[in-house]
Write an enzyme that holds these catalytic residues in place. Structure first.
Site, PDB file in Angstrom:
ATOM      1  N   GLY A   1       0.800  -1.221   0.000  1.00  0.00           N
ATOM      2  CA  GLY A   1       0.000   0.000   0.000  1.00  0.00           C
ATOM      3  C   GLY A   1       0.833   1.271   0.000  1.00  0.00           C
ATOM      4  O   GLY A   1       0.512   2.237  -0.704  1.00  0.00           O
TER       5      GLY A   1
ATOM      6  N   SER B   1     -12.310  -0.947   8.974  1.00  0.00           N
ATOM      7  CA  SER B   1     -12.319  -2.213   8.243  1.00  0.00           C
ATOM      8  C   SER B   1     -13.163  -2.067   6.987  1.00  0.00           C
ATOM      9  O   SER B   1     -14.294  -1.559   7.049  1.00  0.00           O
ATOM     10  CB  SER B   1     -12.879  -3.330   9.120  1.00  0.00           C
TER      11      SER B   1
ATOM     12  N   CYS C   1      -0.861  -9.279  15.008  1.00  0.00           N
ATOM     13  CA  CYS C   1      -1.680  -9.282  16.229  1.00  0.00           C
ATOM     14  C   CYS C   1      -2.323 -10.647  16.453  1.00  0.00           C
ATOM     15  O   CYS C   1      -2.616 -11.027  17.586  1.00  0.00           O
ATOM     16  CB  CYS C   1      -2.733  -8.183  16.174  1.00  0.00           C
TER      17      CYS C   1
END
Length: 649
Positions: free
Chosen positions: A30, A96, A174
């Site tokens: 990105g 999200s 995570c």
């Protein structure tokens, strides 16, 4: 005469200055993509990413600096880009892409969507949203030195889910550190722990609880404040895991209690993580020692690779391996480091014990040493150069689309080693949609084999429809002549059904369920095939070619390697022929000539097909023709490739 603006035709340059594009993901690919877009001339860009910046991102995600740790990736990426291109209009979302507000109408306002993601669930969702909105999608992925880019257009090309895919092999940091749900998560964590304690420390391999987990705090300010509480002004001060271990003299009991009690208790304070998950159970050495059964398997009893140890047996194995590794470090002298090797017994014992103890803590079935060894040797780094190459290819394919030349778009593969003609990039013609795809077919339909007397409605919703078929908010109606609503996406309407079995609603062999996901504008017909003969620990099976099943092997097919997602999953280089076929998710092609897709009948006779998992952020899976065998031979001289599978980006 063609009028140019810079290196572009004036018509195309005008299109870039007015069109609106969406970039999904602001990580490894990105960051490179945003830079390329603004420097190419795109003026209206929206970028969305749920993640926050971790110190491990700084070695390759160049839009971020130490002072940004804990902040929104999307927002900081926007601010950084505006510093060198202030005239661009960029909108950033710290959210999200799967949230309901990003519906079909949201996608329809873009001329082009570009994925730079690191997980399959989000890829599946964006694929479906672009199909529903009829917007071109450019999918991409990298894994180590491997990468690929492909174009998806409704009715013209395969969609992201047309081809079968194996189980995902790359995972967000995570997940590894906070919320493991599969044995592979724990195995990756254990290997990272080995390096943190005994090997070369790497910020990408942190094992302590991730306090900046975006899922633990949905408020960006709270996330940033917690992550930077002891890192003011970017002056990151962290106690080295290795330094702490040395200060204890590598005391195995202290290490055990820190890793499996204290860290787990800290995770439990992040209560938002456990609202929909089963909370982990801490282990304490003294309690286990006091309650240990005399029949527990011990290190001295002669372990066999196929043996699955009990908890106390794992504790003893952990203690014994730490003692051995400590002695090895001492023999090497001050400042020495150990290198993990799956064929080194103490190193393998350590990873087996640590991984299984973590599995037990998170309520998973533990694995034998043999099983752990087969999974533990595969971690590859995320490489900035690969991300840069793939981001450049994304923009080139985007320019073709905006020029109205969709027929000239290609799937392009980046290989680790050049072909015989010294080329690393291999273009392939895009395949047409698969008639059997359960997403983009005219009437999507699947058959699911399960036990209606053991499968609950909640399991159908979460494990099958959401996890397996990638739905977000499914509504399920039984085709029983009465239109019985089994599952409703409206909160509270059918929650009382969750604990009931499918058989309680008259569902039996041959029953049909109509499933609708209004957010994705997606309808799926599910045929139920009742069986009581599923394998142990298998809840259901999808009949036929399911996304987590590799296609049936062909007799003349060479063994395939594996790749996976970037920032967080695994892959084998295209030059190796040692990895099992089921690990594949990205296609690597070793021919430097443009090849027809696998659907071409003439192409199928001139070479063998092989499939690869994608990479740092790519899991795009399409069949491609292999016409050059040279790279497979090159792998014979590269034994280290076997040790590289699970990239985290």
């Amino acid at each position: 005469m063609v009028q140019l603006v810079g290196s572009l035709r004036k018509e195309l340059s005008d299109t870039l200055s007015t069109c609106k594009v969406l970039v999904v993901g602001a990580g490894g690919i990105g960051c490179e993509l945003l830079k390329n877009l603004v420097l190419t001339g795109f003026k209206h860009i929206e970028v969305i990413d749920l993640d926050t910046i971790d110190v491990s991102n700084l070695n390759r995600q160049f839009l971020f600096q130490k002072k940004h740790v804990g902040k929104s990736k999307a927002q900081v990426a926007k601010e950084s880009v505006l510093q060198f291109c202030p005239t661009v209009n960029i909108t950033a979302y710290h959210d999200s892409i799967m949230n309901p507000e990003y519906n079909v109408e949201f996608f329809r306002k873009f001329m082009l969507v570009m994925n730079a993601l690191d997980n399959r669930a989000a890829r599946n969702h964006v694929n479906r949203m672009c199909l529903a909105a009829d917007i071109p999608l450019i999918e991409s992925g990298t894994a180590g030195y491997l990468g690929q880019v492909t174009v998806i257009k409704k009715g013209m090309t395969e969609c992201y889910e047309c081809q079968p895919k194996p189980t995902q092999k790359t995972f967000p940091g995570c997940t590894i550190r906070n919320t493991p749900s599969e044995p592979i998560h724990c195995i990756v964590w254990a290997k990272y722990l080995f390096n943190q304690l005994f090997g070369e420390e790497d910020a990408d391999q942190e094992v302590s609880p991730d306090t900046a987990d975006p899922e633990a705090a949905w408020n960006p300010e709270d996330t940033a404040a917690r992550a930077t509480a002891s890192e003011k002004d970017g002056d990151i001060k962290r106690v080295s895991t290795k330094e702490w271990a040395r200060s204890t003299g590598y005391d195995a009991v202290k290490l055990f209690n820190k890793l499996f009690k204290d860290d787990i208790m800290y995770l439990l304070t992040m209560d938002k993580l456990w609202k929909t998950r089963k909370a982990p159970t801490p282990l304490e050495w003294q309690q286990l020692e006091n309650s240990a059964c005399p029949q527990e398997v011990s290190v001295g009893s002669g372990l066999k690779d196929q043996q699955v140890l009990g908890v106390w047996g794992l504790c003893q194995l952990f203690h014994h391996s730490v003692e051995t590794l400590r002695s090895q470090l001492k023999e090497k002298g001050e400042g020495a480091e150990l290198v993990w090797d799956k064929d080194d017994p103490p190193a393998m014992d350590f990873v087996t014990a640590a991984a299984n103890l973590r599995m037990h803590i998170f309520s998973m079935n533990t694995k034998s040493r043999f099983d752990v060894k087969s999974m533990a040797g595969n971690i590859i780094p995320a490489i900035a150069t690969t991300n840069a190459v793939i981001a450049g290819l994304i923009v080139l394919e985007g320019l073709k689309i905006l020029s109205g030349e969709l027929e000239s778009c290609r799937t392009i593969f980046l290989n680790k080693c050049p072909s015989l003609r010294k080329k690393l990039l291999v273009p392939c013609i895009l395949d047409p949609p698969s008639a059997n795809c359960y997403v983009c077919a005219s009437k999507p339909e699947v058959t699911v084999k399960l036990d209606v007397h053991k499968t609950t409605v909640l399991s159908l919703q979460d494990r099958i429809l959401k996890e397996r078929f990638g739905m977000v908010a499914p509504d399920v109606q039984i085709e029983d002549g009465k239109g019985t609503i089994l599952i409703s996406s409206e909160e509270g309407e059918t929650e009382t059904n969750n604990s009931k079995f499918l058989a309680d609603f008259g569902i039996r062999n041959g029953s049909r369920l109509q499933v609708d996901d209004f957010l994705q504008d997606y309808t799926l017909l599910v045929n139920v095939l009742h069986t009581e003969e599923l394998e142990k620990d298998v809840e259901f099976e999808v009949v036929g070619e399911a996304p987590d099943k590799a296609p049936p092997p062909q007799t003349n097919q060479e063994e395939v390697n594996s790749i996976t997602n970037g920032n967080k999953d695994s892959a084998q280089p295209s030059t190796s022929s040692k990895a099992p076929a089921e690990d594949n998710d990205v296609m690597i092609v070793d021919s430097d000539d443009e090849e027809e897709g696998a659907s071409s009948s003439t192409a199928a006779t001139s070479g063998t097909k092989r499939k690869h998992p994608d990479a740092e952020t790519g899991e795009t899976s399409t069949k491609r023709l292999r016409t050059d065998q040279s790279s497979a031979a090159a792998a014979d001289d590269d034994d280290d490739d076997d040790d590289d599978i699970i990239a985290l980006d």
